[in-house]
Design an enzyme around this catalytic site. Structure first.
Site, PDB file in Angstrom:
ATOM      1  N   SER A  62       3.176  22.622  -4.065  1.00 34.81           N
ATOM      2  CA  SER A  62       3.644  23.687  -4.936  1.00 34.81           C
ATOM      3  C   SER A  62       2.526  24.695  -5.200  1.00 34.81           C
ATOM      4  O   SER A  62       2.044  25.339  -4.269  1.00 34.81           O
ATOM      5  CB  SER A  62       4.189  23.075  -6.237  1.00 34.81           C
ATOM      6  OG  SER A  62       4.932  24.007  -6.969  1.00 34.81           O
ATOM      7  N   ASP A 118      15.333  22.847  -2.850  1.00 28.71           N
ATOM      8  CA  ASP A 118      14.295  23.050  -3.866  1.00 28.71           C
ATOM      9  C   ASP A 118      14.741  24.107  -4.883  1.00 28.71           C
ATOM     10  O   ASP A 118      14.913  25.273  -4.533  1.00 28.71           O
ATOM     11  CB  ASP A 118      12.989  23.495  -3.185  1.00 28.71           C
ATOM     12  CG  ASP A 118      11.785  23.466  -4.113  1.00 28.71           C
ATOM     13  OD1 ASP A 118      11.968  23.650  -5.337  1.00 28.71           O
ATOM     14  OD2 ASP A 118      10.663  23.254  -3.621  1.00 28.71           O
ATOM     15  N   HIS A 165      12.403  19.608  -5.262  1.00 26.23           N
ATOM     16  CA  HIS A 165      10.976  19.945  -5.379  1.00 26.23           C
ATOM     17  C   HIS A 165      10.177  18.647  -5.542  1.00 26.23           C
ATOM     18  O   HIS A 165       9.765  18.280  -6.648  1.00 26.23           O
ATOM     19  CB  HIS A 165      10.768  20.877  -6.580  1.00 26.23           C
ATOM     20  CG  HIS A 165       9.436  21.574  -6.582  1.00 26.23           C
ATOM     21  ND1 HIS A 165       9.053  22.458  -5.594  1.00 26.23           N
ATOM     22  CD2 HIS A 165       8.393  21.509  -7.450  1.00 26.23           C
ATOM     23  CE1 HIS A 165       7.845  22.926  -5.865  1.00 26.23           C
ATOM     24  NE2 HIS A 165       7.414  22.355  -6.979  1.00 26.23           N
TER      25      HIS A 165
END
Length: 224
Positions: free
Chosen positions: A120, A174, A205
């Site tokens: 991320s 996601d 995610h």
């Protein structure tokens, strides 16, 4: 002008004496270095001694979360991530990560034996820092992330890392970092002829078991 630099503390794990490679793995927004410690065993890498470094991002307010103070590599001001990017914060974290790379060099692991990895926000920092680094790196892993300050990469990327292998992966469901944003980053990297290996997984995610298997296989081509 005040000095906004900082030094990163990190969890340091080695899989054997006299490590030959370092994998510097950066966590996502709101987590810390402990988040990815389990990958040390999950990756099931060959019998090559490796040092894993899991740094902790600094505590700072994050605009998109109401100014709540949490661990973050940079501020996020908009839900589409690339609008009003926190360039100052990104570059500040870049310099702190470079300091870790330089420290590893002093400890006997040169940059060409170091892999920058992240999830991320950590993935964004891995791409941002790795592509600009003046010394050749062994590889870059970017999971569920994107390329920040993408409009500046052509001018700022260092030619030394134009052939550095990159592993990118993303969940096609996601809800945090849309896969479309990752696709845009992938397209731009391929337009500049970076050697990117791309994977998509039926997940949100997060990181899945097959993804770890694929990362392990990819790393085995680098850890020689």
């Amino acid at each position: 002008m005040p000095d906004n630099s900082f030094q990163l503390s990190a969890i340091d794990i080695t899989t054997g004496s006299n490590p030959e490679y370092t994998i510097l793995w950066m966590h996502g927004l709101g987590a810390d270095g402990n988040d990815f410690v389990p990958v040390v065993q999950a990756l099931d890498l060959p019998e090559i001694p490796i040092r894993f470094l899991f740094p902790h991002a600094p505590q700072q307010p994050v605009t998109i979360n109401g100014g709540y103070i949490m661990r973050a590599w940079y501020d996020i001001q908009h839900t589409d991530f690339v609008e009003q990017e926190d360039e100052t914060g990104i570059r500040r974290s870049q310099h702190a990560i470079i300091e870790l790379i330089e420290r590893e060099d002093r400890r006997g692991i040169p940059p060409d034996h170091l892999i920058l990895a992240g999830f991320s926000q950590g993935a964004a920092m891995a791409l941002h820092t790795g592509l600009r680094h003046p010394d050749r790196l062994a590889g870059i892993i970017a999971l569920s992330g994107y390329l920040p300050l993408a409009h500046k990469i052509e001018r700022e990327a260092h030619i030394t890392n134009r052939i550095t292998p990159i592993f990118m992966a993303h969940g096609n469901d996601d809800p945090i970092v849309p896969i479309e944003l990752a696709h845009t980053s992938l397209q731009q990297l391929r337009e500049y002829h970076y050697p990117v290996t791309w994977h998509e997984y039926p997940m949100e995610h997060t990181v899945c078991d097959q993804e770890l298997v694929d990362i392990s296989c990819w790393l085995r081509t680098i850890l020689k």
